[in-house]
Design an enzyme around this catalytic site. Sequence first.
Site, PDB file in Angstrom:
ATOM      1  N   TYR A 144       0.587  -0.922  -0.250  1.00  0.00           N
ATOM      2  CA  TYR A 144       0.061   0.260  -0.054  1.00  0.00           C
ATOM      3  C   TYR A 144       1.300   1.039  -0.538  1.00  0.00           C
ATOM      4  O   TYR A 144       2.265   0.943   0.823  1.00  0.00           O
ATOM      5  CB  TYR A 144      -1.025   0.476   1.506  1.00  0.00           C
ATOM      6  CG  TYR A 144      -1.969   1.362   1.387  1.00  0.00           C
ATOM      7  CD1 TYR A 144      -1.435   1.918   2.744  1.00  0.00           C
ATOM      8  CD2 TYR A 144      -2.573   1.414   0.691  1.00  0.00           C
ATOM      9  CE1 TYR A 144      -2.357   3.061   2.699  1.00  0.00           C
ATOM     10  CE2 TYR A 144      -3.282   2.086   0.715  1.00  0.00           C
ATOM     11  CZ  TYR A 144      -3.319   3.677   1.845  1.00  0.00           C
ATOM     12  OH  TYR A 144      -3.576   4.492   2.193  1.00  0.00           O
ATOM     13  N   ASP A 238       9.085   2.722  -1.101  1.00  0.00           N
ATOM     14  CA  ASP A 238       8.233   3.399   0.235  1.00  0.00           C
ATOM     15  C   ASP A 238       9.033   2.814   1.029  1.00  0.00           C
ATOM     16  O   ASP A 238       8.446   2.019   1.563  1.00  0.00           O
ATOM     17  CB  ASP A 238       7.136   2.933  -0.839  1.00  0.00           C
ATOM     18  CG  ASP A 238       6.213   3.443  -0.081  1.00  0.00           C
ATOM     19  OD1 ASP A 238       4.706   3.554   0.217  1.00  0.00           O
ATOM     20  OD2 ASP A 238       6.083   4.090   1.166  1.00  0.00           O
ATOM     21  N   LYS A 266       5.069   9.467   9.193  1.00  0.00           N
ATOM     22  CA  LYS A 266       4.790   9.350   9.924  1.00  0.00           C
ATOM     23  C   LYS A 266       6.118   9.442  11.056  1.00  0.00           C
ATOM     24  O   LYS A 266       6.361  10.503  11.685  1.00  0.00           O
ATOM     25  CB  LYS A 266       5.133   7.081   9.927  1.00  0.00           C
ATOM     26  CG  LYS A 266       4.307   7.109   8.869  1.00  0.00           C
ATOM     27  CD  LYS A 266       3.252   4.967   9.010  1.00  0.00           C
ATOM     28  CE  LYS A 266       2.850   5.100   8.143  1.00  0.00           C
ATOM     29  NZ  LYS A 266       0.918   4.501   8.660  1.00  0.00           N
TER      30      LYS A 266
HETATM   31  P1  KE4 Z   1      -0.598   8.411   4.693  1.00  0.00           P
HETATM   32  O1  KE4 Z   1      -1.003   8.905   3.505  1.00  0.00           O
HETATM   33  O2  KE4 Z   1      -1.419   8.159   5.461  1.00  0.00           O
HETATM   34  O3  KE4 Z   1       0.279   9.458   5.434  1.00  0.00           O
HETATM   35  O4  KE4 Z   1       0.836   7.228   3.908  1.00  0.00           O
HETATM   36  C1  KE4 Z   1       0.315   6.139   3.008  1.00  0.00           C
HETATM   37  C2  KE4 Z   1       1.149   5.348   2.948  1.00  0.00           C
HETATM   38  C3  KE4 Z   1       2.241   5.643   1.955  1.00  0.00           C
HETATM   39  N1  KE4 Z   1       2.919   4.432   2.135  1.00  0.00           N
HETATM   40  C4  KE4 Z   1       3.139   3.226   2.914  1.00  0.00           C
HETATM   41  C5  KE4 Z   1       4.129   1.943   3.328  1.00  0.00           C
HETATM   42  C6  KE4 Z   1       1.352   3.736   4.076  1.00  0.00           C
HETATM   43  O5  KE4 Z   1       1.744   2.235   5.136  1.00  0.00           O
HETATM   44  C7  KE4 Z   1       0.658   4.283   4.671  1.00  0.00           C
HETATM   45  C8  KE4 Z   1      -0.396   4.704   5.511  1.00  0.00           C
HETATM   46  N2  KE4 Z   1      -0.154   3.279   6.468  1.00  0.00           N
HETATM   47  C9  KE4 Z   1      -1.064   3.072   7.073  1.00  0.00           C
HETATM   48  C10 KE4 Z   1      -0.915   2.058   7.622  1.00  0.00           C
HETATM   49  N3  KE4 Z   1      -1.017   0.248   6.930  1.00  0.00           N
HETATM   50  C11 KE4 Z   1      -1.963   4.341   6.887  1.00  0.00           C
HETATM   51  C12 KE4 Z   1      -2.970   4.305   7.802  1.00  0.00           C
HETATM   52  C13 KE4 Z   1      -4.365   4.353   7.397  1.00  0.00           C
HETATM   53  O6  KE4 Z   1      -4.732   4.467   6.439  1.00  0.00           O
HETATM   54  O7  KE4 Z   1      -4.919   5.178   8.238  1.00  0.00           O
END
Ligand code: KE4
Length: 430
Positions: A144, A238, A266
């Site tokens: 993701y 990523d 994060k």
């Molecule tokens: P954000 O847009 O949520 O800050 O980041 C997206 C993203 C991009 N790349 C990786 C590897 C990620 O894990 C994420 C976001 N992680 C999720 C948890 N699996 C965020 C939690 C959520 O979607 O509420």
Amino acid sequence: MSTDASVKAFEEAQNLIPGGVNSPVRAFSSVGGTPIFIAEGEGAYLTDIDGNKYVDFVQSWGPLIFGHRDESIEAAVIEAVKHGLSFGAPTLAETELAKLVISFFDSIDKVRFVSSGTEAVMSAIRLARGFTHRDDIVKFTGCYHGHSDALLVEAGSGAATFGNPSSPGVPYDFTKHTLLAEYNNIESVKKCFADSKDIACVIIEPIAGNMGLVPADKEFLHELRKLCSDNGTLLIFDEVMSGFRGTINGAEALTGVIPDLVTLGKVIGGGMPVGAFGGRREIMAQLSPEGPVYQAGTLSGNPVAMAAGFAALTKLKKNSIVMAVLEERAKTLVNGMQREAAALGIIMQVDVRGSMFGFFFNENPVKNFADAAKSDADMFAQFHAGMLKEGFYFACSLYETGFISTATTDVMIEDTIKAAAKVLGAIKNG
Ligand code: KE4
């Protein structure tokens, strides 16, 4: 343990916010039950609006490596706020955090800050396309990378490697340049390169945390690097989740594979909204206003967020052994839960990378999303609910990753293992 206030709050929230949440995973859809509404966090603990206390293994999905309300991060935010919240103009805080982020990564000469991981990945892909003058991209099933259109893709029909939209609202034309490969399977990537001579980048979570914790095999990453280099394709790591969680110096330090671009998020915001992408000077030089590839953001480099990130990364820089300590604690946790499960005849696959831990109720090792999807989702849901009742807050999806913070003590780990034995015993004995 009553959660009446959360039940009531969730009912009201659902009338005002789609699904009652501002990010879908929070709704507990895959584990059932009502999401608990948080009143506050302190150290390793969350307290919900009913007054129940939990050991937090989610930590806002990764950012809080020093736990809730870390003193140095809180002080930095309070100090920054006294000088203003946002200017829309350059500040020294951005330069200082850029210097610090770059100091951790051999692969990063220059970095651009944005406000989320999604924004970081979306921008990095546009930059890769602009730099290579190519349109196609490769991603891996189970990884993701945020919710930008081109990445909301599911496997196409049959042997097709080109993906189809995985969400309504994403036109097929927005995903027809996205090819899908299987994680840890270099032949599936070679097929993408056979199907397209126009691949701008391959994007991968080198330590995948969105299909549960599934690290990429080292040799797979080396083969991927060679394939990209041989084809003039950029390799994007990523590390929005694994950055400063799986290792301090990136997956490149663990594997020896140097990506062309890295995306981060994060931890680098210390709990405030920050994303970033960075890489080699000649690639980053293509980014506006230096180059022609456009990218922008009102709150990019926000000084309060920069202060939080700077405090967090400064603390990591000063305590670089902390990751080894957290990794040992994570291993104690998952090995203990695996041992207690085995005593009940329940097979758990477990893994750890730095402060990240994962487990699957699965009889076989998990190397990709197809393996992960064979896990016992019902067992996971019962385990999640049982642990919540015992006061332990685990990720509410088997396709997520758990985290250990510096505030998570050995006693808490031992208590978690004991609770897991109790919960799994109750599940086993029905
Ligand atoms: P954000 O847009 O949520 O800050 O980041 C997206 C993203 C991009 N790349 C990786 C590897 C990620 O894990 C994420 C976001 N992680 C999720 C948890 N699996 C965020 C939690 C959520 O979607 O509420």
